[in-house]
Design an enzyme around this catalytic site. Structure first.
Site, PDB file in Angstrom:
ATOM      1  CD  GLN A 190      16.236  16.278  29.266  1.00 45.26           C
ATOM      2  OE1 GLN A 190      17.014  15.428  29.601  1.00 45.26           O
ATOM      3  NE2 GLN A 190      15.448  16.103  28.223  1.00 45.26           N
ATOM      4  CD  GLU A 201      18.905  14.856  24.024  1.00 48.58           C
ATOM      5  OE1 GLU A 201      18.907  15.444  25.104  1.00 48.58           O
ATOM      6  OE2 GLU A 201      19.916  14.235  23.618  1.00 48.58           O
ATOM      7  CG  ASP A 241      17.681  18.553  26.184  1.00 52.04           C
ATOM      8  OD1 ASP A 241      18.166  19.540  25.623  1.00 52.04           O
ATOM      9  OD2 ASP A 241      16.559  18.106  25.918  1.00 52.04           O
ATOM     10  N   GLY A 262      35.820   0.882  22.950  1.00 53.73           N
ATOM     11  CA  GLY A 262      37.194   0.887  23.443  1.00 53.73           C
ATOM     12  C   GLY A 262      38.030  -0.217  22.820  1.00 53.73           C
ATOM     13  N   GLY A 263      39.110  -0.549  23.461  1.00 56.46           N
ATOM     14  CA  GLY A 263      40.060  -1.499  22.890  1.00 56.46           C
ATOM     15  C   GLY A 263      39.754  -2.958  23.205  1.00 56.46           C
TER      16      GLY A 263
HETATM   17  N1  CAO Z   1       8.153  36.552  31.852  1.00 55.21           N
HETATM   18  C1  CAO Z   1       7.926  37.011  30.611  1.00 55.21           C
HETATM   19  N2  CAO Z   1       8.440  36.440  29.507  1.00 55.21           N
HETATM   20  C2  CAO Z   1       9.179  35.342  29.690  1.00 55.21           C
HETATM   21  C3  CAO Z   1       9.458  34.799  30.947  1.00 55.21           C
HETATM   22  C4  CAO Z   1       8.910  35.468  32.065  1.00 55.21           C
HETATM   23  N3  CAO Z   1       9.119  35.025  33.302  1.00 55.21           N
HETATM   24  N4  CAO Z   1      10.234  33.711  30.793  1.00 55.21           N
HETATM   25  C5  CAO Z   1      10.435  33.580  29.491  1.00 55.21           C
HETATM   26  N5  CAO Z   1       9.807  34.562  28.810  1.00 55.21           N
HETATM   27  C6  CAO Z   1       9.800  34.791  27.371  1.00 55.21           C
HETATM   28  C7  CAO Z   1      11.167  35.214  26.883  1.00 55.21           C
HETATM   29  O1  CAO Z   1      11.389  36.572  27.120  1.00 55.21           O
HETATM   30  C8  CAO Z   1      11.056  34.849  25.428  1.00 55.21           C
HETATM   31  O2  CAO Z   1      10.286  35.838  24.756  1.00 55.21           O
HETATM   32  P1  CAO Z   1      10.775  36.604  23.405  1.00 55.21           P
HETATM   33  O3  CAO Z   1      11.122  35.530  22.423  1.00 55.21           O
HETATM   34  O4  CAO Z   1       9.560  37.399  23.047  1.00 55.21           O
HETATM   35  O5  CAO Z   1      11.939  37.424  23.709  1.00 55.21           O
HETATM   36  C9  CAO Z   1      10.257  33.578  25.520  1.00 55.21           C
HETATM   37  O6  CAO Z   1       9.545  33.587  26.714  1.00 55.21           O
HETATM   38  C10 CAO Z   1      11.166  32.325  25.612  1.00 55.21           C
HETATM   39  O7  CAO Z   1      11.530  32.079  24.430  1.00 55.21           O
HETATM   40  P2  CAO Z   1      12.318  30.786  23.905  1.00 55.21           P
HETATM   41  O8  CAO Z   1      12.527  31.150  22.478  1.00 55.21           O
HETATM   42  O9  CAO Z   1      13.497  30.465  24.706  1.00 55.21           O
HETATM   43  O10 CAO Z   1      11.262  29.604  24.065  1.00 55.21           O
HETATM   44  P3  CAO Z   1      10.770  28.594  22.942  1.00 55.21           P
HETATM   45  O11 CAO Z   1       9.782  27.731  23.627  1.00 55.21           O
HETATM   46  O12 CAO Z   1      10.315  29.272  21.712  1.00 55.21           O
HETATM   47  O13 CAO Z   1      12.075  27.755  22.561  1.00 55.21           O
HETATM   48  C11 CAO Z   1      13.958  26.301  23.021  1.00 55.21           C
HETATM   49  C12 CAO Z   1      12.507  26.693  23.371  1.00 55.21           C
HETATM   50  C13 CAO Z   1      14.372  25.247  24.012  1.00 55.21           C
HETATM   51  C14 CAO Z   1      14.012  25.745  21.603  1.00 55.21           C
HETATM   52  C15 CAO Z   1      14.859  27.532  23.131  1.00 55.21           C
HETATM   53  O14 CAO Z   1      14.672  28.134  24.373  1.00 55.21           O
HETATM   54  C16 CAO Z   1      16.333  27.216  22.930  1.00 55.21           C
HETATM   55  O15 CAO Z   1      16.788  26.997  21.813  1.00 55.21           O
HETATM   56  N6  CAO Z   1      17.113  27.225  24.028  1.00 55.21           N
HETATM   57  C17 CAO Z   1      18.539  27.038  23.989  1.00 55.21           C
HETATM   58  C18 CAO Z   1      18.903  25.603  23.739  1.00 55.21           C
HETATM   59  C19 CAO Z   1      18.313  24.672  24.759  1.00 55.21           C
HETATM   60  O16 CAO Z   1      18.482  24.804  25.947  1.00 55.21           O
HETATM   61  N7  CAO Z   1      17.650  23.652  24.249  1.00 55.21           N
HETATM   62  C20 CAO Z   1      17.258  22.548  25.084  1.00 55.21           C
HETATM   63  C21 CAO Z   1      15.865  22.555  25.370  1.00 55.21           C
HETATM   64  S1  CAO Z   1      15.494  21.075  26.244  1.00 55.21           S
HETATM   65  O17 CAO Z   1      15.073  20.030  25.071  1.00 55.21           O
END
Ligand code: CAO
Length: 487
Positions: free
Chosen positions: A78, A200, A229, A308-309
């Site tokens: 998101q 979030e 988010d 607020g106030g």
């Molecule tokens: N081709 C190949 N690999 C891909 C890819 C593509 N096109 N796009 C993504 N990937 C891979 C990445 O390389 C990564 O792999 P590795 O961990 O092996 O390096 C993986 O997919 C993405 O990992 P992620 O850790 O970001 O995804 P997740 O689902 O485990 O975690 C989240 C999700 C949101 C917790 C994490 O991305 C995060 O903390 N993001 C930053 C904070 C954020 O934006 N949070 C809000 C989310 S909305 O509620």
């Protein structure tokens, strides 16, 4: 009153026109920098300016604000998609890179229609183009390299370190395209939690919002508005536009980082204000004060108190017994105290020293709101809205999402938009909440997974038909099972 409102409206219109004249078309700035410099006009002070001459085209017909800006969109879930959707609405060409076969995880989350992209996905990815690329495939990385060379901004919200693990470090990207802006959402900024994954509500809790939301007697509460988010996505969009603006002067890109904790704290800043005020005495506008409950060391939860106030509270309206949203938010703004007193049938409160001044009212707020509620409960929330606004008393009806979805005025302004999708049919989305007078919002449906892969390979990256065929065979843009077949 009418004259005052009219003057305020015409002033706003004048201000809008003035600010619209200042809108800088980034695409023109990039493509025609030299041409524009020679055409440089004089600004209002007679000093020379690098802006092109004001366009003669009618407002709304001079292109979109971010036309010519190309975004390499590596976002998911998101926070990041909120940011890039907004940039797309403003006219940027947003190319969403997704993993072949899978795509953004939200395509399949909270599905309401079988085999169709979820509303979670479709409402956050409108007006974008989708290309599938396996970033861990050598050919996929070659395509990404071409995208990096041709795009202005890379936006991502992977977990900390994921972009680096793909080989896309800042140093690498900056060397490949020194103009590239790299914008990231992370859960936390540098510090003890920088490596954490964040969603979030983690941000709402860590950013100070949850501890200050809810009722004093109850536990901390998260809010339904996605301030962690979507709120952080909005902050990131501002960072990106600022970096694009600075790049016009410097010619180089920069990193833009928005931590969700920081974004939430920014939105909850009035509570950090109150934390500091606590050192100087009780927070007299909190109903806790009027109830005689002592304050602790940290800002308490304040229920529906105003932040607020001007003291305020949520009051029941006619029908509250069966309709959970039959409420009105009532603000006892000091300048309209006399109007409030008359309206609720307490004219003596206008002069009674216990009620006549804001300070005298503070210890009696509970009693005052109970009395106002005796009046609001006899009317529907819309009747209260009409009666109060006629005498300038600020009130807000609690609108359900059903009422918002059906609200004609929100449809007219483009804040709620119905779009048509090839697999799910018509759905409502939130359009651009930011209205520019010279840049109509471009609100369209979300793309299917990989819908624009071939188009982008050919038209944006210049691959020939034979090369596209070779890429298809390589497995870099196809899901694993097809890769096996290709092998
Ligand atoms: N081709 C190949 N690999 C891909 C890819 C593509 N096109 N796009 C993504 N990937 C891979 C990445 O390389 C990564 O792999 P590795 O961990 O092996 O390096 C993986 O997919 C993405 O990992 P992620 O850790 O970001 O995804 P997740 O689902 O485990 O975690 C989240 C999700 C949101 C917790 C994490 O991305 C995060 O903390 N993001 C930053 C904070 C954020 O934006 N949070 C809000 C989310 S909305 O509620």
């Amino acid at each position: 009153m009418a004259t005052r409102k009219k003057t305020a409206k015409s002033k706003t219109r004048a201000a809008l026109k003035k600010s619209a004249r200042k809108v800088i078309k980034l695409s023109s700035a990039r493509k025609n920098a030299a041409k524009n410099a020679s055409k440089s006009a004089k600004n209002g002070n007679g000093k020379s300016s690098n802006l092109p001459k004001p366009s003669n085209k009618p407002y709304g017909q001079a292109g979109l604000a971010l036309q010519g800006v190309r975004i390499l969109d590596f976002t998911h879930v998101q926070s990041g998609p909120t940011c890039t959707q907004l940039l797309a609405y403003m006219g940027a060409d947003v190319i969403k890179v997704e993993r072949p076969g899978a795509g953004d995880v939200t395509r399949g989350q909270l599905r309401d229609v079988p085999n169709a992209d979820s509303l979670y996905f479709t409402m956050l990815n409108g007006t974008k183009r989708s290309i599938t690329i396996d970033s861990k495939h050598p050919k996929g990385m070659e395509i990404l390299n071409r995208l990096i060379k041709t795009c202005d901004v890379l936006v991502e919200n992977f977990a900390p370190g994921a972009l680096d693990r793909m080989g896309l470090t800042w140093d690498y990207i900056h060397k490949t395209n020194p103009r590239m802006i790299v914008a990231s959402v992370k859960g936390f900024g540098p510090g003890p939690y920088e490596d954490c994954k964040v969603y979030e509500n983690v941000a709402q809790c860590a950013g100070g919002a949850a501890s200050t939301t809810g009722f004093r007697e109850g536990p901390p509460l998260v809010t339904g508005a996605q301030i962690g988010d979507s709120g952080t996505g909005l902050h990131l969009a501002l960072g990106i536009v600022s970096a694009l603006y600075q790049r016009i002067r410097t010619g180089r890109g920069q990193k833009v980082l928005c931590a969700m904790q920081d974004g939430v704290l920014n939105l909850a800043r009035v509570k950090l204000r109150d934390q500091q005020r606590l050192a100087h005495g009780p927070l007299t506008e909190y109903s806790q004060y009027s109830e005689g409950v002592p304050f602790g060391k940290a800002v308490p939860r304040a229920g529906n108190d105003s932040g607020g106030g001007q003291p305020a509270w949520l009051l029941k309206c006619k029908g509250w017994e069966s309709d959970p949203d039959a409420y009105i938010y009532f603000i006892t703004q000091a300048p309209v105290w006399e109007a409030i007193s008359d309206l609720i049938g307490e004219p003596t409160w206008k002069t009674d020293p216990d009620y006549a001044t804001p300070k005298a009212r503070l210890p009696r707020l509970k009693k005052i709101f109970a009395r106002i509620e005796e009046w609001t409960v006899t009317k529907t929330k819309f009747e209260v809205m009409d009666i109060c606004n006629a005498v300038d008393i600020p009130v807000g009806p609690i609108l359900s999402m059903k009422e918002i979805a059906e609200d004609e005025s929100l449809r007219k302004t483009g804040t709620v938009v119905e779009v048509d999708h090839p697999t799910r049919g018509k759905y409502l989305t939130v359009g651009n909440p930011i209205k520019l007078s010279d840049s109509p919002a471009d609100v369209r449906r979300s793309p299917l997974l990989g819908e624009h892969t071939e188009e982008i390979l050919k038209d944006v990256l210049g691959y020939k038909a034979a090369e596209v065929a070779e890429i298809k065979n390589s497995g870099a843009i196809t899901p694993p099972e097809k890769k096996e077949k290709a092998a």
